[in-house]
Write a protein that holds these residues in place. Structure first.
Motif, mmCIF file in Angstrom:
data_model
loop_
_atom_site.group_PDB
_atom_site.id
_atom_site.type_symbol
_atom_site.label_atom_id
_atom_site.label_comp_id
_atom_site.label_asym_id
_atom_site.label_seq_id
_atom_site.Cartn_x
_atom_site.Cartn_y
_atom_site.Cartn_z
ATOM 1 N N TYR A 110 34.951 -17.727 -36.108
ATOM 2 C CA TYR A 110 34.306 -18.292 -37.290
ATOM 3 C C TYR A 110 32.841 -18.605 -36.961
ATOM 4 C CZ TYR A 110 38.944 -18.385 -39.364
ATOM 5 O OH TYR A 110 40.174 -18.027 -39.864
ATOM 6 N N ASP A 111 32.403 -19.893 -37.099
ATOM 7 C CA ASP A 111 30.995 -20.170 -36.828
ATOM 8 C C ASP A 111 30.748 -20.594 -35.376
ATOM 9 O OD1 ASP A 111 32.312 -22.566 -37.056
ATOM 10 O OD2 ASP A 111 30.732 -23.582 -38.193
ATOM 11 N N HIS A 112 31.768 -20.502 -34.538
ATOM 12 C CA HIS A 112 31.598 -20.778 -33.109
ATOM 13 C C HIS A 112 31.160 -19.519 -32.382
ATOM 14 C CE1 HIS A 112 33.433 -24.780 -33.214
ATOM 15 N NE2 HIS A 112 34.364 -24.285 -34.007
ATOM 16 N N ALA A 113 30.341 -19.695 -31.349
ATOM 17 C CA ALA A 113 29.923 -18.576 -30.511
ATOM 18 C C ALA A 113 29.924 -19.034 -29.058
ATOM 19 C CB ALA A 113 28.531 -18.104 -30.916
ATOM 20 N N PRO A 143 27.972 -25.006 -28.079
ATOM 21 C CA PRO A 143 27.304 -24.055 -27.176
ATOM 22 C C PRO A 143 26.211 -23.229 -27.827
ATOM 23 C CG PRO A 143 29.674 -24.024 -26.838
ATOM 24 C CD PRO A 143 29.434 -24.866 -28.034
ATOM 25 N N ARG A 144 26.391 -22.830 -29.062
ATOM 26 C CA ARG A 144 25.382 -21.945 -29.656
ATOM 27 C C ARG A 144 24.082 -22.679 -29.959
ATOM 28 N NH1 ARG A 144 25.651 -21.071 -35.597
ATOM 29 N NH2 ARG A 144 26.879 -22.731 -36.560
ATOM 30 N N HIS A 145 24.109 -24.030 -29.926
ATOM 31 C CA HIS A 145 22.885 -24.810 -30.094
ATOM 32 C C HIS A 145 22.451 -25.481 -28.793
ATOM 33 C CE1 HIS A 145 23.366 -24.168 -34.346
ATOM 34 N NE2 HIS A 145 24.532 -24.779 -34.357
ATOM 35 N N ASN A 146 23.388 -25.685 -27.880
ATOM 36 C CA ASN A 146 23.149 -26.418 -26.636
ATOM 37 C C ASN A 146 22.988 -25.402 -25.499
ATOM 38 O OD1 ASN A 146 23.328 -27.974 -24.280
ATOM 39 N ND2 ASN A 146 24.824 -29.391 -25.159
ATOM 40 N N ARG A 147 21.744 -25.059 -25.159
ATOM 41 C CA ARG A 147 21.488 -24.009 -24.170
ATOM 42 C C ARG A 147 22.076 -24.350 -22.814
ATOM 43 N NH1 ARG A 147 17.519 -23.558 -20.324
ATOM 44 N NH2 ARG A 147 17.267 -21.457 -19.437
ATOM 45 N N ALA A 148 21.962 -25.599 -22.387
ATOM 46 C CA ALA A 148 22.498 -25.983 -21.090
ATOM 47 C C ALA A 148 24.000 -25.734 -21.036
ATOM 48 C CB ALA A 148 22.188 -27.454 -20.807
ATOM 49 N N LEU A 149 24.708 -26.100 -22.084
ATOM 50 C CA LEU A 149 26.149 -25.888 -22.125
ATOM 51 C C LEU A 149 26.479 -24.396 -22.204
ATOM 52 C CD1 LEU A 149 28.932 -27.205 -22.235
ATOM 53 C CD2 LEU A 149 28.691 -27.345 -24.719
ATOM 54 N N PRO A 161 22.131 -28.753 -36.046
ATOM 55 C CA PRO A 161 21.524 -28.571 -37.372
ATOM 56 C C PRO A 161 22.333 -29.259 -38.471
ATOM 57 C CG PRO A 161 21.458 -26.513 -36.149
ATOM 58 C CD PRO A 161 22.272 -27.475 -35.320
ATOM 59 N N GLY A 162 21.614 -29.969 -39.320
ATOM 60 C CA GLY A 162 22.252 -30.659 -40.435
ATOM 61 C C GLY A 162 22.783 -32.030 -40.103
ATOM 62 N N SER A 163 22.764 -32.430 -38.837
ATOM 63 C CA SER A 163 23.301 -33.738 -38.460
ATOM 64 C C SER A 163 22.613 -34.847 -39.239
ATOM 65 C CB SER A 163 23.105 -33.978 -36.956
ATOM 66 O OG SER A 163 23.474 -35.301 -36.610
ATOM 67 N N GLU A 164 23.423 -35.770 -39.768
ATOM 68 C CA GLU A 164 22.883 -36.881 -40.545
ATOM 69 C C GLU A 164 22.677 -38.135 -39.710
ATOM 70 O OE1 GLU A 164 25.345 -37.449 -43.951
ATOM 71 O OE2 GLU A 164 24.676 -35.606 -44.937
ATOM 72 N N HIS A 165 22.963 -38.048 -38.386
ATOM 73 C CA HIS A 165 22.808 -39.230 -37.541
ATOM 74 C C HIS A 165 21.985 -38.972 -36.287
ATOM 75 C CE1 HIS A 165 25.996 -37.482 -35.059
ATOM 76 N NE2 HIS A 165 26.703 -37.328 -36.175
ATOM 77 N N GLY A 166 22.058 -37.755 -35.728
ATOM 78 C CA GLY A 166 21.223 -37.410 -34.593
ATOM 79 C C GLY A 166 21.778 -37.770 -33.228
ATOM 80 N N TYR A 167 22.979 -38.323 -33.170
ATOM 81 C CA TYR A 167 23.562 -38.668 -31.873
ATOM 82 C C TYR A 167 24.196 -37.465 -31.180
ATOM 83 C CZ TYR A 167 22.686 -43.509 -33.048
ATOM 84 O OH TYR A 167 22.053 -44.693 -33.360
ATOM 85 N N ASP A 168 24.255 -36.333 -31.846
ATOM 86 C CA ASP A 168 24.775 -35.102 -31.265
ATOM 87 C C ASP A 168 23.617 -34.243 -30.755
ATOM 88 O OD1 ASP A 168 23.882 -34.827 -33.848
ATOM 89 O OD2 ASP A 168 25.645 -33.761 -34.596
ATOM 90 N N VAL A 169 22.951 -34.741 -29.721
ATOM 91 C CA VAL A 169 21.769 -34.092 -29.158
ATOM 92 C C VAL A 169 22.148 -32.747 -28.532
ATOM 93 C CG1 VAL A 169 19.930 -34.316 -27.430
ATOM 94 C CG2 VAL A 169 20.689 -36.319 -28.731
ATOM 95 N N VAL A 170 21.282 -31.742 -28.714
ATOM 96 C CA VAL A 170 21.496 -30.433 -28.082
ATOM 97 C C VAL A 170 20.365 -30.060 -27.147
ATOM 98 C CG1 VAL A 170 22.955 -29.566 -29.957
ATOM 99 C CG2 VAL A 170 20.474 -29.177 -30.032
ATOM 100 N N ASP A 171 19.219 -30.722 -27.257
ATOM 101 C CA ASP A 171 18.081 -30.384 -26.398
ATOM 102 C C ASP A 171 17.226 -31.628 -26.218
ATOM 103 O OD1 ASP A 171 15.878 -29.402 -25.088
ATOM 104 O OD2 ASP A 171 15.659 -27.628 -26.349
#
Length: 787
Positions: free
Chosen positions: A163-166, A104-110, A53-63
């Motif tokens: 913090y904001d990690h889960a 991990p909190r955005h990447n279900r596979a991970l 969320p919020g990525s300005e480039h999109g190369y950090d794919v989560v799904d």
């Protein structure tokens, strides 16, 4: 049986859009009528799959299975596709097969891998060395050593939070005391600084927030490509740009699988070719994304002799305080040693573990008794001597790791007998000890590490340490030999038209260090090195407030290339410059006093009153900068290949390294100016005469005749169009102009589509051809002409 959908047409020109939450699919759709009128055939979209969320480039794919909701979701993409097709445009998308976000909190596979460990069905997705770190996946997320951060870790049901990690908890461990609970997980949160040496997963370069994906596994390929393939089959997308294939274990195998899965859709790969390197002929792709074209276009507007004079001045001005000498090859080698010992130390350690295991398990006595430190040294010495990003085959490896290279590598050992580790490693890489999973893994990891090393050592370090001419320090460039002769340019174009006629070409990208217009201005300095030296001496006379001479040289060139701009843009780019160079500060070991001195110097010098002297020089050189800007644009739009226009570059576009070059741009540009008119005319000609520029077209160099012949670069496409540009225009003016120089045109009558009016035929005076502009784009007006 449903008949197969015919393949969409190959693009004639693409337009790159940087999608982000502030510029979603709807904004792209709103720009479609303008972009269609410009003359491109396809929109080139940055990654469209679900990202952090919020990525300005999109190369950090989560799904990989969802189109990004922040951009408008799948319906938004489909609506954009429909709008594009209504205006005659197709869509090409950027695909990221090498990595996903370590979130991990955005990447279900991970998340599932962290919860279930190596037995998770998703464990095969990620390139993790489970044998290292006691079977735990290292997570470098803590702000300090565990003892200083443990109070910030808390258990919330079945989740561990920081913090904001889960992170998910392993089943049955929820009630354990915190220290025991941490030991019981399949992962281990650690101080982020441990990533440098202890990381046990493959990542993108040295970015720990991006974890490597094993698309060489057929199940992983299918799972991570199903949505993209469906969008291609359904006609939502037409083609693909493949991000960083060099990071994959088997790029050729991946591209074959992709080619079969897409039915042969137009696909280009982000492949950085070293000077003289060729794209593997067997790859089933249309070509590269075009950095090789960028180097040739830039180079032909660079004066070799003047670049040599600049280098001499740079050495006198900055070398005593720079990377110890100002030699390009030596700078790259030292940068490679630094990167392997620092940013990629964990990757070298994993490669060493692989080599040690292969040697220990081998039945061949020649591989036994090799100490890990000796294997590590051998691997390091061979890696730093590679002059390309990576080998792809045994033949590549043999050509790169020659006996001469091995002999140099052996010199790193004080005890001659220990240097046998070099031969052991080299023989394994050359396949001399047979096949098998162990040697195959070593070869793949060696190649993957090599590509990361080359990128980090050259693009992200040496380009910031060796800066006599900033325009040459560009992705795909060769700062050690920045000039390209017209003969070399023509030879390159002939080869492209013959071997890769549908390859991509670029002059500005989202990864460029400086936009084409900035580099075009900087290239003029190679035509007047004395004037530059005089100005530099004047603005640096006092020497006060200069953090170091190398930085000062780069800063003054930056403001010359950029022209008047907000100081914060220059300051941000120069701070990135010194951190990447890593000589006095870095991203991970920052020196606040030095960085403060850099910012103060930029404000008081290049962006202050002394900078006005540099601005005055730029104004005086504006006619010659204009010639380079227009010439660069015209060559890009008419040379062999499929030109990709970066957003906003149809008009004047001056940008520095990201994030400066990823900022939003108005579409259409408010004042595209002369360059905008050229872009529209050239794209219109490509659309009107597709046969003159496509895969069946021809490319014929044209040679001017007369005293200034070397200043005219010209070529014909399929006997229907002629491109002619002025090169080294300042040198031309100083030598008296065109005089009686003539350009013999192919048979027929020709008119300039940039400035309609007079017709030309036969040997044409250059002074007439370039009367109104330093460039000309001719179209034959007396019939179709020869093919």
């Amino acid at each position: 049986m449903t008949p197969a959908r015919p393949l969409p047409p190959v693009p004639t020109a693409t337009y790159r859009l940087q999608l982000q939450p502030a510029f979603p699919f709807a904004a792209a759709a709103a720009a479609v009528p303008y972009l269609a009128s410009l003359g491109v055939s396809h929109l080139h979209l940055s990654p469209v799959l679900e990202a952090v969320p919020g990525s300005e480039h999109g190369y950090d794919v989560v799904d990989h299975g969802r189109v990004r909701e922040e951009l408008g979701g799948e319906e938004g993409l489909r609506a954009l596709s429909r709008t594009a097709r209504e205006h005659g445009l197709g869509l090409v998308a950027d695909l990221v097969p090498n990595h996903m976000a370590m979130a991990p909190r955005h990447n279900r596979a991970l998340w599932e891998v962290l919860r279930e460990g190596p037995r998770s069905p998703y464990a095969r997705w990620f390139d993790i060395d489970w044998e290292a770190q006691g079977g735990q996946l290292l997570l470098p997320v803590l702000g300090g050593p565990l003892g200083t951060q443990i109070e910030q870790l808390e258990v919330d049901g079945e989740v561990l939070r920081y913090y904001d990690h889960a992170f998910p908890l392993r089943e049955g461990t929820e009630g354990l005391p915190l220290p025991r609970l941490l030991d019981a997980q399949w992962y281990r949160p650690v101080w982020w600084r441990l990533a440098r040496t202890e990381l046990n997963y493959r990542r993108f370069f040295s970015i720990s927030e991006l974890i490597g994906v094993r698309v060489e596994d057929p199940e992983v390929f299918e799972a991570t490509h199903a949505k993209t393939l469906a969008l291609l089959r359904e006609g939502v997308l037409d083609g693909l740009r493949i991000d960083h294939p060099d990071g994959l274990a088997d790029p050729a195998g991946y591209l074959r699988t992709l080619h079969d899965a897409t039915g042969g859709r137009w696909t280009v790969v982000e492949k950085i070719l070293a000077d003289g390197e060729r794209l593997p002929a067997a790859w089933p792709v249309a070509g590269t994304t075009g950095y090789d074209a960028l180097r040739h276009v830039d180079g032909v507007f660079t004066d070799r002799s003047g670049a040599g004079e600049l280098l001499g001045d740079y050495r006198r001005f900055a070398a005593p305080q720079t990377d110890r000498g100002g030699e390009w090859a030596a700078t790259v080698r030292r940068a490679a040693y630094k990167v392997l010992g620092h940013e990629l130390a964990a990757e070298l350690e994993r490669l060493t573990r692989t080599a040690s295991r292969v040697c220990a398990d081998s039945p061949d006595p020649a591989l036994r008794d090799r100490a890990p430190w000796a294997l590590r040294t051998a691997l390091r010495e061979l890696l730093v001597r590679l002059e390309v990003y990576r080998p792809y085959s045994a033949a590549d490896t043999a050509a790169l790791l020659t006996e001469e290279v091995a002999a140099e590598a052996r010199l790193a050992f004080l005890v001659p007998e220990e240097s046998g580790a070099v031969d052991a490693v080299r023989d394994l890489l050359l396949g001399r000890h047979g096949e098998g999973p162990g040697p195959a893994e070593l070869r793949a990891r060696f190649a993957q590490t090599a590509s990361a090393l080359r990128a980090k050592a050259v693009e992200d370090t040496a380009y910031y340490r060796y800066v006599p001419l900033l325009s040459a320090a560009e992705v795909g460039g060769n700062p050690g030999a920045p000039g390209v002769t017209p003969e070399e340019f023509h030879a390159y174009c002939v080869r492209v038209q013959r071997d890769w006629p549908a390859t991509g070409t670029v002059v500005t990208t989202h990864d460029a260090k400086r936009s084409a217009d900035v580099r075009a201005a900087l290239a003029v300095l190679t035509e007047c090195p004395r004037r530059w030296a005089d100005v530099l001496a004047e603005v640096t006379r006092s020497g006060e407030g200069v953090p170091d001479a190398q930085l000062a040289w780069a800063a003054w060139q930056t403001v010359f290339g950029l022209g008047p701009a907000a100081p914060e843009r220059v300051r941000e780019a120069l701070l990135k410059h010194v951190r990447e160079a890593g000589l006095y500060t870095s991203w991970t070991e920052r020196e606040p006093p030095y960085e403060s001195a850099v910012a103060a110097f930029v404000d008081a010098g290049p962006c202050g009153a002394p900078g006005q002297r540099v601005t005055a020089l730029r104004r005086a050189l504006e006619p010659y900068i204009r010639a380079n800007v227009l010439g660069t644009a015209l060559l890009h739009l008419t040379m062999p290949g499929v030109p990709d226009l970066y957003q906003g570059t149809e008009g004047e576009y001056r940008a520095l390294v990201d994030p400066d070059n990823r900022r939003a741009v108005p579409l259409p540009p408010p004042d595209p100016g002369e360059k905008g008119a050229l872009t529209r005319a050239a794209l219109g000609l490509r659309a009107r005469r597709p046969e003159a520029f496509g895969d069946t077209a021809t490319y014929a160099p044209l040679s001017a005749e007369g005293p200034a012949a070397n200043h005219c670069l010209a070529f014909a496409r399929s006997g229907r169009t002629v491109t002619a540009v002025t090169r080294l225009s300042l040198r031309l003016a100083e030598s008296g102009g065109w005089a009686d120089t003539r350009l013999p045109l192919p048979p027929g009558r020709w008119t300039d589509v940039l400035h309609p009016g007079p017709e030309f035929s036969g040997p044409t005076r250059a002074a007439d051809l370039f009367e109104r502009s330093p460039v000309a784009l001719l179209e034959r007006v007396d019939g179709d002409g020869p093919r």
